[in-house]
Scaffold this motif. Structure first.
Motif, PDB file in Angstrom:
ATOM      1  N   HIS A 106      50.605  51.590  43.115  1.00  0.00           N
ATOM      2  CA  HIS A 106      50.359  50.701  41.981  1.00  0.00           C
ATOM      3  C   HIS A 106      49.585  49.478  42.474  1.00  0.00           C
ATOM      4  O   HIS A 106      49.833  48.998  43.582  1.00  0.00           O
ATOM      5  N   PRO A 107      48.650  48.943  41.681  1.00  0.00           N
ATOM      6  CA  PRO A 107      47.861  47.788  42.146  1.00  0.00           C
ATOM      7  C   PRO A 107      48.709  46.591  42.596  1.00  0.00           C
ATOM      8  O   PRO A 107      48.332  45.892  43.528  1.00  0.00           O
ATOM      9  N   TYR A 108      49.862  46.370  41.956  1.00  0.00           N
ATOM     10  CA  TYR A 108      50.695  45.242  42.365  1.00  0.00           C
ATOM     11  C   TYR A 108      51.478  45.537  43.642  1.00  0.00           C
ATOM     12  O   TYR A 108      52.012  44.631  44.259  1.00  0.00           O
ATOM     13  N   ALA A 109      51.545  46.810  44.065  1.00  0.00           N
ATOM     14  CA  ALA A 109      52.243  47.164  45.303  1.00  0.00           C
ATOM     15  C   ALA A 109      51.301  47.160  46.505  1.00  0.00           C
ATOM     16  O   ALA A 109      51.761  47.246  47.637  1.00  0.00           O
ATOM     17  N   VAL A 110      50.003  47.054  46.266  1.00  0.00           N
ATOM     18  CA  VAL A 110      49.042  47.061  47.367  1.00  0.00           C
ATOM     19  C   VAL A 110      49.143  45.775  48.174  1.00  0.00           C
ATOM     20  O   VAL A 110      49.212  45.802  49.400  1.00  0.00           O
ATOM     21  N   LEU A 111      49.166  44.630  47.505  1.00  0.00           N
ATOM     22  CA  LEU A 111      49.253  43.340  48.191  1.00  0.00           C
ATOM     23  C   LEU A 111      50.706  43.048  48.535  1.00  0.00           C
ATOM     24  O   LEU A 111      51.565  43.053  47.663  1.00  0.00           O
ATOM     25  N   ARG A 112      50.985  42.815  49.805  1.00  0.00           N
ATOM     26  CA  ARG A 112      52.362  42.529  50.214  1.00  0.00           C
ATOM     27  C   ARG A 112      52.633  41.033  50.290  1.00  0.00           C
ATOM     28  O   ARG A 112      53.611  40.549  49.755  1.00  0.00           O
ATOM     29  N   ARG A 113      51.784  40.285  51.020  1.00  0.00           N
ATOM     30  CA  ARG A 113      51.976  38.842  51.138  1.00  0.00           C
ATOM     31  C   ARG A 113      50.693  38.211  51.651  1.00  0.00           C
ATOM     32  O   ARG A 113      49.916  38.861  52.356  1.00  0.00           O
TER      33      ARG A 113
ATOM     34  N   VAL B 104      35.818  40.007  43.435  1.00  0.00           N
ATOM     35  CA  VAL B 104      35.763  40.217  44.880  1.00  0.00           C
ATOM     36  C   VAL B 104      34.365  40.675  45.264  1.00  0.00           C
ATOM     37  O   VAL B 104      33.801  41.584  44.658  1.00  0.00           O
ATOM     38  N   ARG B 105      33.796  40.032  46.288  1.00  0.00           N
ATOM     39  CA  ARG B 105      32.469  40.390  46.788  1.00  0.00           C
ATOM     40  C   ARG B 105      32.560  41.392  47.924  1.00  0.00           C
ATOM     41  O   ARG B 105      31.766  42.330  48.012  1.00  0.00           O
ATOM     42  N   LYS B 106      33.568  41.231  48.820  1.00  0.00           N
ATOM     43  CA  LYS B 106      33.639  42.060  50.015  1.00  0.00           C
ATOM     44  C   LYS B 106      35.081  42.159  50.492  1.00  0.00           C
ATOM     45  O   LYS B 106      35.855  41.218  50.335  1.00  0.00           O
ATOM     46  N   VAL B 107      35.446  43.308  51.076  1.00  0.00           N
ATOM     47  CA  VAL B 107      36.778  43.518  51.644  1.00  0.00           C
ATOM     48  C   VAL B 107      36.620  44.060  53.058  1.00  0.00           C
ATOM     49  O   VAL B 107      35.943  45.064  53.263  1.00  0.00           O
ATOM     50  N   ASN B 108      37.217  43.385  54.031  1.00  0.00           N
ATOM     51  CA  ASN B 108      37.281  43.879  55.408  1.00  0.00           C
ATOM     52  C   ASN B 108      38.741  44.170  55.714  1.00  0.00           C
ATOM     53  O   ASN B 108      39.614  43.382  55.352  1.00  0.00           O
ATOM     54  N   VAL B 109      39.016  45.296  56.390  1.00  0.00           N
ATOM     55  CA  VAL B 109      40.394  45.640  56.735  1.00  0.00           C
ATOM     56  C   VAL B 109      40.538  45.800  58.239  1.00  0.00           C
ATOM     57  O   VAL B 109      39.599  46.217  58.927  1.00  0.00           O
ATOM     58  N   ILE B 110      41.725  45.458  58.737  1.00  0.00           N
ATOM     59  CA  ILE B 110      42.037  45.546  60.157  1.00  0.00           C
ATOM     60  C   ILE B 110      43.425  46.153  60.276  1.00  0.00           C
ATOM     61  O   ILE B 110      44.372  45.667  59.652  1.00  0.00           O
TER      62      ILE B 110
ATOM     63  N   LEU C  10      38.756  49.986  48.156  1.00  0.00           N
ATOM     64  CA  LEU C  10      38.606  49.951  46.696  1.00  0.00           C
ATOM     65  C   LEU C  10      39.915  49.576  46.005  1.00  0.00           C
ATOM     66  O   LEU C  10      39.922  48.810  45.041  1.00  0.00           O
ATOM     67  N   GLN C  11      41.032  50.106  46.491  1.00  0.00           N
ATOM     68  CA  GLN C  11      42.334  49.769  45.905  1.00  0.00           C
ATOM     69  C   GLN C  11      42.684  48.306  46.162  1.00  0.00           C
ATOM     70  O   GLN C  11      43.246  47.646  45.293  1.00  0.00           O
ATOM     71  N   ILE C  12      42.354  47.793  47.338  1.00  0.00           N
ATOM     72  CA  ILE C  12      42.625  46.392  47.655  1.00  0.00           C
ATOM     73  C   ILE C  12      41.791  45.486  46.754  1.00  0.00           C
ATOM     74  O   ILE C  12      42.291  44.509  46.198  1.00  0.00           O
ATOM     75  N   LYS C  13      40.511  45.829  46.573  1.00  0.00           N
ATOM     76  CA  LYS C  13      39.629  45.044  45.697  1.00  0.00           C
ATOM     77  C   LYS C  13      40.177  45.015  44.271  1.00  0.00           C
ATOM     78  O   LYS C  13      40.271  43.951  43.660  1.00  0.00           O
ATOM     79  N   GLU C  14      40.575  46.164  43.746  1.00  0.00           N
ATOM     80  CA  GLU C  14      41.113  46.254  42.388  1.00  0.00           C
ATOM     81  C   GLU C  14      42.395  45.431  42.264  1.00  0.00           C
ATOM     82  O   GLU C  14      42.589  44.710  41.280  1.00  0.00           O
TER      83      GLU C  14
END
Length: 99
Positions: free
Chosen positions: A6-13, A54-60, A40-44
């Protein structure tokens, strides 16, 4: 692409450090996210949760640090995923309103 997150479960903190505070002046924000989530899920999720563009998403992928519990018991923190979100011009995320 896993659709079960779910989009609200993607972001933790949000990650609040001295460096992330300096990056927020450049419209870049750092979050701990679900390890199964893709860009894409993080951006959404950020666009829905904060009402920004959102313009850009980098993941580590961050490896957990080796720790010792007592003298002999070795342990390890869990692995986690960090996302650096760059926002479009004119948008910002207010994490500390009224502080």
């Amino acid at each position: 692409m896993p659709k079960d997150i779910h989009p609200y479960a993607v972001l933790r903190r949000p990650i609040i450090t001295e460096k992330s505070t300096e990056l927020s002046e450049q419209r870049k924000y750092i979050f701990e996210v679900d390890p199964r989530a893709n860009k894409l899920q993080i951006k959404e999720a950020v666009e829905i949760a904060f009402g920004v563009r959102v313009r850009k998403v980098n993941v580590i992928n961050v490896r957990g640090v080796e720790r010792r519990v007592g003298r002999a018991r070795p342990g390890r923190e869990r692995d986690w995923k960090k996302a650096i979100i760059s926002l479009a011009e004119g948008y910002e995320i207010r994490l500390f309103e009224g502080v």
